[in-house]
Design a protein around this motif. Sequence first.
Motif, PDB file in Angstrom:
ATOM      1  N   THR A 266     -39.402  30.082  -4.180  1.00 45.24           N
ATOM      2  CA  THR A 266     -38.413  30.931  -4.848  1.00 45.24           C
ATOM      3  C   THR A 266     -38.134  32.187  -4.038  1.00 45.24           C
ATOM      4  OG1 THR A 266     -39.195  30.139  -7.007  1.00 45.24           O
ATOM      5  CG2 THR A 266     -37.866  32.154  -6.995  1.00 45.24           C
TER       6      THR A 266
ATOM      7  N   VAL B 256     -36.121  31.174  -0.787  1.00 43.49           N
ATOM      8  CA  VAL B 256     -34.704  30.918  -1.066  1.00 43.49           C
ATOM      9  C   VAL B 256     -33.988  32.225  -1.387  1.00 43.49           C
ATOM     10  CG1 VAL B 256     -33.094  29.775  -2.646  1.00 43.49           C
ATOM     11  CG2 VAL B 256     -35.097  28.542  -1.796  1.00 43.49           C
ATOM     12  N   GLY B 257     -34.658  33.101  -2.138  1.00 40.92           N
ATOM     13  CA  GLY B 257     -34.066  34.392  -2.471  1.00 40.92           C
ATOM     14  C   GLY B 257     -33.782  35.225  -1.231  1.00 40.92           C
TER      15      GLY B 257
ATOM     16  N   TYR C 170     -27.767  36.103   3.668  1.00 40.51           N
ATOM     17  CA  TYR C 170     -26.373  35.653   3.773  1.00 40.51           C
ATOM     18  C   TYR C 170     -25.421  36.661   3.135  1.00 40.51           C
ATOM     19  CZ  TYR C 170     -22.116  33.132   2.640  1.00 40.51           C
ATOM     20  OH  TYR C 170     -20.802  32.782   2.491  1.00 40.51           O
ATOM     21  N   THR C 171     -25.716  37.080   1.907  1.00 43.41           N
ATOM     22  CA  THR C 171     -24.781  37.950   1.187  1.00 43.41           C
ATOM     23  C   THR C 171     -24.743  39.359   1.769  1.00 43.41           C
ATOM     24  OG1 THR C 171     -26.558  38.381  -0.414  1.00 43.41           O
ATOM     25  CG2 THR C 171     -24.934  36.692  -0.979  1.00 43.41           C
ATOM     26  N   TRP C 172     -25.889  39.881   2.162  1.00 42.69           N
ATOM     27  CA  TRP C 172     -25.925  41.250   2.686  1.00 42.69           C
ATOM     28  C   TRP C 172     -25.190  41.331   4.016  1.00 42.69           C
ATOM     29  CZ3 TRP C 172     -31.034  44.523   2.245  1.00 42.69           C
ATOM     30  CH2 TRP C 172     -30.712  45.881   2.362  1.00 42.69           C
TER      31      TRP C 172
ATOM     32  N   SER D 252     -37.708  39.394  -3.681  1.00 38.54           N
ATOM     33  CA  SER D 252     -37.856  38.100  -3.006  1.00 38.54           C
ATOM     34  C   SER D 252     -39.005  38.131  -2.013  1.00 38.54           C
ATOM     35  CB  SER D 252     -36.555  37.735  -2.297  1.00 38.54           C
ATOM     36  OG  SER D 252     -35.486  37.600  -3.213  1.00 38.54           O
TER      37      SER D 252
ATOM     38  N   LEU E 236     -33.263  34.062   1.853  1.00 32.76           N
ATOM     39  CA  LEU E 236     -32.147  33.441   2.568  1.00 32.76           C
ATOM     40  C   LEU E 236     -30.815  33.828   1.928  1.00 32.76           C
ATOM     41  CD1 LEU E 236     -33.434  29.813   3.338  1.00 32.76           C
ATOM     42  CD2 LEU E 236     -33.261  31.748   4.901  1.00 32.76           C
ATOM     43  N   TYR E 237     -30.782  33.835   0.600  1.00 33.97           N
ATOM     44  CA  TYR E 237     -29.553  34.191  -0.098  1.00 33.97           C
ATOM     45  C   TYR E 237     -29.166  35.647   0.178  1.00 33.97           C
ATOM     46  CZ  TYR E 237     -26.298  35.105  -3.911  1.00 33.97           C
ATOM     47  OH  TYR E 237     -25.198  35.483  -4.639  1.00 33.97           O
ATOM     48  N   VAL E 238     -30.165  36.538   0.133  1.00 34.63           N
ATOM     49  CA  VAL E 238     -29.890  37.952   0.392  1.00 34.63           C
ATOM     50  C   VAL E 238     -29.416  38.157   1.829  1.00 34.63           C
ATOM     51  CG1 VAL E 238     -30.964  40.226   0.626  1.00 34.63           C
ATOM     52  CG2 VAL E 238     -31.419  38.837  -1.383  1.00 34.63           C
TER      53      VAL E 238
ATOM     54  N   TRP F 142     -28.473  44.188  -3.181  1.00 31.84           N
ATOM     55  CA  TRP F 142     -29.271  43.394  -2.246  1.00 31.84           C
ATOM     56  C   TRP F 142     -30.596  44.027  -1.848  1.00 31.84           C
ATOM     57  CZ3 TRP F 142     -27.134  39.665  -3.954  1.00 31.84           C
ATOM     58  CH2 TRP F 142     -25.760  39.435  -3.962  1.00 31.84           C
TER      59      TRP F 142
ATOM     60  N   ARG G  49     -22.981  39.235   5.039  1.00 31.71           N
ATOM     61  CA  ARG G  49     -21.571  38.982   4.748  1.00 31.71           C
ATOM     62  C   ARG G  49     -20.859  40.276   4.399  1.00 31.71           C
ATOM     63  NH1 ARG G  49     -20.724  37.004  -1.076  1.00 31.71           N
ATOM     64  NH2 ARG G  49     -21.345  39.203  -1.231  1.00 31.71           N
TER      65      ARG G  49
END
Length: 272
Positions: A55, A58-59, A65-67, A31, A61-63, A24, A69
Amino acid sequence: MYLYKSFTHLKTTHSYHLVDPSPWPIVAAFSAFMLTTGGVLYMQRFVGGWSLFLTGFVGLLYVMYTWWRDVIREATFEDTHTQVVQKGLRLGMILFIVSEVMFFFAFFWAFFHSSIAPVYNVGGVWPPKAITTINTYTVPLTNTFFLLTSGATVTWAHHAILARAKRHTIIALIFTLVLAALFTGLQGVEYFNAPFNISDGVYGSCFYMATGFHGFHVFVGTIALFISFVRVILNHFTNKHHFGFESAIWYWHFVDVVWLFLFVNVYWWSNK
């Protein structure tokens, strides 16, 4: 296979958390690079700038969430956030809030530099002659009431979790989230009906930069408190192990204090 099994049972003699290798940080860096580069290209009207910006957004936002998490999983199911680790997290959050104080200090510096000794370009007075200011005792005063009340309700939630009163914690957080939403909605109404915009000289620039970034911080704090609300429902916190919730509360109180300075100086003193 035998070597792998032996390492899974490896015990440490310290209380620190040695995190697993994670993709991440590098994904977040790329990102952010795409977000900023795409934003500049879009503002300069280059082809593909908007796509690159989206791009990167969105990248990120994804990081996020996952980080986060992964951090939540480490704190709850893996039980790696020992007292020593929590001390480090507290120090990190304190330093982050200090950096945010410096961030807003720059905006207040610009505001006072322009308002205490207004130059001839703006008529030698503050606010400038061409500016019709927002009435202090309408939306700004109402928003002050909402935000200060939310500070009281989030403190209620904190004391409730310390007392193991889950129901009171949930009720207090619901009140806090509703008040935060009301504040954000009224801020949008104020912007929509404001008699000036960000391009109206130094007053417009200082006003919208300071209040706009504060509004963004309210939005971020609302998300943090909402995540804490969900985690309270899922029983992720105890009365002695709830730093994720506590850090969100610290951040929210910081937002409250910044708004008090904004209300007193930008809305009230500046309009006298």
